[in-house]
Motif scaffolding. Structure first.
Motif, PDB file in Angstrom:
ATOM      1  N   UNK A  40       0.819  -1.217   0.000  1.00  0.00           N
ATOM      2  CA  UNK A  40       0.000   0.000   0.000  1.00  0.00           C
ATOM      3  C   UNK A  40       0.850   1.263   0.000  1.00  0.00           C
ATOM      4  N   UNK A  41       2.058   1.179   0.547  1.00  0.00           N
ATOM      5  CA  UNK A  41       2.878   2.363   0.758  1.00  0.00           C
ATOM      6  C   UNK A  41       3.988   2.548  -0.285  1.00  0.00           C
ATOM      7  N   UNK A  42       4.467   1.468  -0.906  1.00  0.00           N
ATOM      8  CA  UNK A  42       5.682   1.523  -1.716  1.00  0.00           C
ATOM      9  C   UNK A  42       5.510   0.819  -3.059  1.00  0.00           C
ATOM     10  N   UNK A  43       6.416   1.111  -3.988  1.00  0.00           N
ATOM     11  CA  UNK A  43       6.522   0.333  -5.225  1.00  0.00           C
ATOM     12  C   UNK A  43       7.407  -0.871  -4.890  1.00  0.00           C
ATOM     13  N   UNK A  44       6.777  -1.997  -4.615  1.00  0.00           N
ATOM     14  CA  UNK A  44       7.488  -3.184  -4.145  1.00  0.00           C
ATOM     15  C   UNK A  44       7.947  -4.018  -5.335  1.00  0.00           C
ATOM     16  N   UNK A  45       9.247  -4.263  -5.425  1.00  0.00           N
ATOM     17  CA  UNK A  45       9.805  -5.128  -6.452  1.00  0.00           C
ATOM     18  C   UNK A  45       9.814  -6.574  -5.976  1.00  0.00           C
ATOM     19  N   UNK A  46      10.185  -6.768  -4.719  1.00  0.00           N
ATOM     20  CA  UNK A  46      10.226  -8.110  -4.124  1.00  0.00           C
ATOM     21  C   UNK A  46       9.734  -7.994  -2.689  1.00  0.00           C
ATOM     22  N   UNK A  47       8.579  -8.553  -2.359  1.00  0.00           N
ATOM     23  CA  UNK A  47       8.046  -8.414  -0.999  1.00  0.00           C
ATOM     24  C   UNK A  47       8.940  -9.102   0.024  1.00  0.00           C
ATOM     25  N   UNK A  48       8.700  -8.789   1.306  1.00  0.00           N
ATOM     26  CA  UNK A  48       9.495  -9.392   2.371  1.00  0.00           C
ATOM     27  C   UNK A  48       9.504 -10.919   2.243  1.00  0.00           C
ATOM     28  N   UNK A  49      10.683 -11.474   2.183  1.00  0.00           N
ATOM     29  CA  UNK A  49      10.845 -12.919   2.135  1.00  0.00           C
ATOM     30  C   UNK A  49      12.080 -13.279   2.945  1.00  0.00           C
ATOM     31  N   UNK A  50      12.210 -14.543   3.280  1.00  0.00           N
ATOM     32  CA  UNK A  50      13.291 -14.980   4.167  1.00  0.00           C
ATOM     33  C   UNK A  50      14.336 -15.792   3.411  1.00  0.00           C
TER      34      UNK A  50
ATOM     35  N   UNK B 237      15.208 -11.478   6.787  1.00  0.00           N
ATOM     36  CA  UNK B 237      13.943 -11.173   6.125  1.00  0.00           C
ATOM     37  C   UNK B 237      14.102  -9.834   5.418  1.00  0.00           C
ATOM     38  N   UNK B 238      13.933  -9.833   4.086  1.00  0.00           N
ATOM     39  CA  UNK B 238      14.243  -8.614   3.341  1.00  0.00           C
ATOM     40  C   UNK B 238      13.164  -8.260   2.317  1.00  0.00           C
ATOM     41  N   UNK B 239      13.106  -6.979   2.026  1.00  0.00           N
ATOM     42  CA  UNK B 239      12.191  -6.383   1.047  1.00  0.00           C
ATOM     43  C   UNK B 239      13.025  -5.589   0.053  1.00  0.00           C
ATOM     44  N   UNK B 240      12.677  -5.653  -1.233  1.00  0.00           N
ATOM     45  CA  UNK B 240      13.282  -4.781  -2.245  1.00  0.00           C
ATOM     46  C   UNK B 240      12.194  -3.884  -2.792  1.00  0.00           C
ATOM     47  N   UNK B 241      12.395  -2.578  -2.679  1.00  0.00           N
ATOM     48  CA  UNK B 241      11.403  -1.646  -3.208  1.00  0.00           C
ATOM     49  C   UNK B 241      12.096  -0.554  -4.010  1.00  0.00           C
ATOM     50  N   UNK B 242      11.308   0.182  -4.757  1.00  0.00           N
ATOM     51  CA  UNK B 242      11.816   1.181  -5.689  1.00  0.00           C
ATOM     52  C   UNK B 242      11.195   2.516  -5.316  1.00  0.00           C
ATOM     53  N   UNK B 243      12.039   3.483  -4.967  1.00  0.00           N
ATOM     54  CA  UNK B 243      11.511   4.762  -4.500  1.00  0.00           C
ATOM     55  C   UNK B 243      12.416   5.893  -4.986  1.00  0.00           C
ATOM     56  N   UNK B 244      11.841   6.846  -5.703  1.00  0.00           N
ATOM     57  CA  UNK B 244      12.577   7.990  -6.226  1.00  0.00           C
ATOM     58  C   UNK B 244      13.807   7.552  -7.023  1.00  0.00           C
ATOM     59  N   UNK B 245      13.619   6.521  -7.844  1.00  0.00           N
ATOM     60  CA  UNK B 245      14.671   6.094  -8.744  1.00  0.00           C
ATOM     61  C   UNK B 245      15.716   5.176  -8.151  1.00  0.00           C
ATOM     62  N   UNK B 246      15.596   4.794  -6.894  1.00  0.00           N
ATOM     63  CA  UNK B 246      16.643   3.988  -6.249  1.00  0.00           C
ATOM     64  C   UNK B 246      16.102   2.649  -5.752  1.00  0.00           C
ATOM     65  N   UNK B 247      16.578   1.529  -6.298  1.00  0.00           N
ATOM     66  CA  UNK B 247      16.247   0.220  -5.707  1.00  0.00           C
ATOM     67  C   UNK B 247      16.859   0.137  -4.309  1.00  0.00           C
TER      68      UNK B 247
END
Length: 370
Positions: A104-114, A123-133
Motif C-alpha cells: 500500500x505504501x511503496x513500489x514493491x519489487x520483491x516483498x518481504x521474504x526470508x 527477512x528482506x524487502x526490495x522496493x523502488x523509491x525515487x529512482x533507487x532500488x
C-alpha cells in the motif's frame, strides 16, 4: 514501519555518505588484524550493546545516531543499526501483514521474504523509491533486539537486473556482505564507538583509483565504443549531438559501460553485457512488471534491421524541496553470440521516453574478435 520511517532512514543514510566526504580519510592498515577464521578486519565498532568487526574490503564509518555505514562507491551504500524487537514475533510471524502494508505504501519489487545465510535467517524487502532500488532487511541480534539493514543498490539503479533470478541473486549478494559484518556480532557493555572516523579497506582503496574514470571534457565525439570483458568484442555506436562522455567503468582496461550527459540534467548509460542467449522480450516484460508501477508496457522499435525492446516510466523525486518528474527509458538489443546491448535514459526532458531520441546510439557496428 510506515513509508515515512523507511524514507527518513534512506535520507539519513545519504546524508551520512555526503557528510563523510569532508572528513579526513583514515587508511587503517596498521590496525588490521585477523579473526578466528583468518578473515582480515580493519576495525572494531561498538554499537548499542554490540561489538562488530569490519572486514578489510570496503569503506566504513560509524555515527552514534545513524548507525554503521559500509559502502563500495558505485555498488552499494549500506547502513546497519540496532532496533528493539523480537525477530520471530515482530517479523517472521507477521510477514503477510507487513507485506500488505508495504504494498500500500511503496513500489514493491520483491516483498518481504526470508533467506538463510550460514545458518542465520534474514527477512528482506526490495522496493523502488525515487529512482533507487532499496533493500530493507531485519535479522535477529539477540532475544530483545534486531539488526535493521538498509541498502541503497547503486549498481542495480544504473543497470537493473531484469529477471526474478537476477534480482534475487543481486539481493542475496548484498545481504551476504551485510552478513560478513553481522556474523561477527558479540554482546558487550562497552561504550559506543566515537563517531566520524572513516576506514578504507584494501579493495576500496584500489577501486578509488582504478574502477571509474571521470571524463570532464565537453569535446563532442560522434562515434564511441564499449567492449565485452571476456572476449574483448567491441561495439561501436553513434553519440547524440550535444551529449558528452562524462564517465566510464572499466575492468582490466576494458571499458564496458559509458555515461553521457548533456549538462542539463539528462543522462544516458550505454552498456554491453555478456550473457547466454535468452528471449530479450520476455526478460524486458519481467523487468517492466518489477520496476514500474504497472502502467508501462514493453514496446518493439525497429532500427537498422535490429529489434529494440524498451519500456518507459516516470518517477517523482524531491529536489530543493520541490517535486521534479524524471523520465526513464530502459532498452535492450540482442546482438547474438551472447551479447546484449543496453541503453538507459534518465532525465528531466520528456523527449527521453521516445526511442527516436536515442537513434544515434542504436547505430551499432559489432567488431568481433577471435
Amino acid at each position: 514501519m510506515k513509508k515515512s520511517k523507511i524514507c527518513s532512514i534512506v535520507i539519513s543514510c545519504l546524508l551520512v555518505i555526503i557528510s563523510v566526504v569532508g572528513i579526513v580519510v583514515h587508511i587503517n592498515n596498521k590496525r588490521n588484524f585477523k579473526g578466528g577464521t583468518q578473515e582480515s578486519y580493519m576495525a572494531t565498532v561498538v554499537m548499542k550493546g554490540f561489538e562488530l568487526k569490519i572486514p578489510d574490503k570496503y569503506m566504513a564509518t560509524y555515527d552514534e545516531n545513524m548507525g554503521l555505514m559500509y559502502w563500495n562507491i558505485d555498488h552499494f551504500d549500506m547502513m546497519i543499526d540496532v532496533e528493539e524487537g523480537d525477530y520471530k514475533s515482530d517479523i517472521s510471524d507477521k510477514l503477510d501483514e507487513i507485506n500488505q502494508l508495504m504494498l500500500e505504501e511503496l513500489v514493491v519489487v520483491k516483498p518481504y521474504s526470508q533467506i538463510t545465510i550460514d545458518g542465520k535467517s534474514y527477512t528482506y524487502l526490495l522496493y523502488y523509491d525515487e529512482g533507487m532500488p532499496t533493500i530493507h532487511c531485519y535479522t535477529q541480534a539477540d532475544d530483545t533486539n534486531l539488526f535493521s539493514i538498509m541498502i541503497l543498490c547503486n549498481e542495480m539503479a544504473m543497470i537493473k537486473p531484469q529477471s526474478e533470478q537476477e534480482i534475487t541473486t543481486e539481493c542475496e549478494k548484498l545481504l551476504s556482505i551485510a552478513d560478513s559484518i553481522i556474523s561477527t556480532s558479540r554482546p558487550t557493555d562497552k561504550d559506543n564507538s566515537p563517531s566520524g572516523e572513516v576506514f578504507v579497506g584494501e579493495e576500496a582503496y584500489e577501486l578509488l583509483y582504478s574502477d571509474v574514470e571521470l571524463n570532464l571534457s565537453d569535446k563532442y565525439i560522434a562515434i564511441d565504443y564499449v567492449q565485452g570483458i571476456s572476449t574483448k568484442t567491441k561495439v561501436n555506436f553513434g553519440v547524440k549531438e550535444n551529449y558528452y562522455c562524462t564517465g566510464s567503468k572499466s575492468k582490466d582496461d576494458i571499458y564496458y559501460l559509458k555515461l553521457y550527459g548533456d549538462y542539463n540534467g539528462n543522462l544516458i548509460t550505454v552498456h554491453l553485457q555478456e550473457k547466454d542467449n535468452y528471449d530479450i522480450k520476455s526478460v524486458m516484460e519481467e523487468g517492466c512488471s518489477k520496476w514500474t508501477d504497472g502502467n508501462s508496457t514493453v514496446y518493439e522499435y525497429n532500427i537498422n534491421e535490429r529489434s529494440v525492446y524498451y519500456y518507459t516510466y516516470e518517477t517523482d523525486v524531491v529536489e530543493d524541496n520541490e517535486i521534479v518528474t524524471e523520465y526513464n527509458y530502459i532498452s535492450m538489443v540482442d546482438l547474438g553470440d551472447g551479447f546484449v546491448y543496453l541503453i538507459e535514459g534518465n532525465g528531466i526532458s520528456d523527449d527521453m521516453i521516445n526511442p527516436d531520441y536515442y537513434k544515434n546510439f542504436y547505430d551499432i557496428n559489432l567488431e568481433k574478435t577471435q
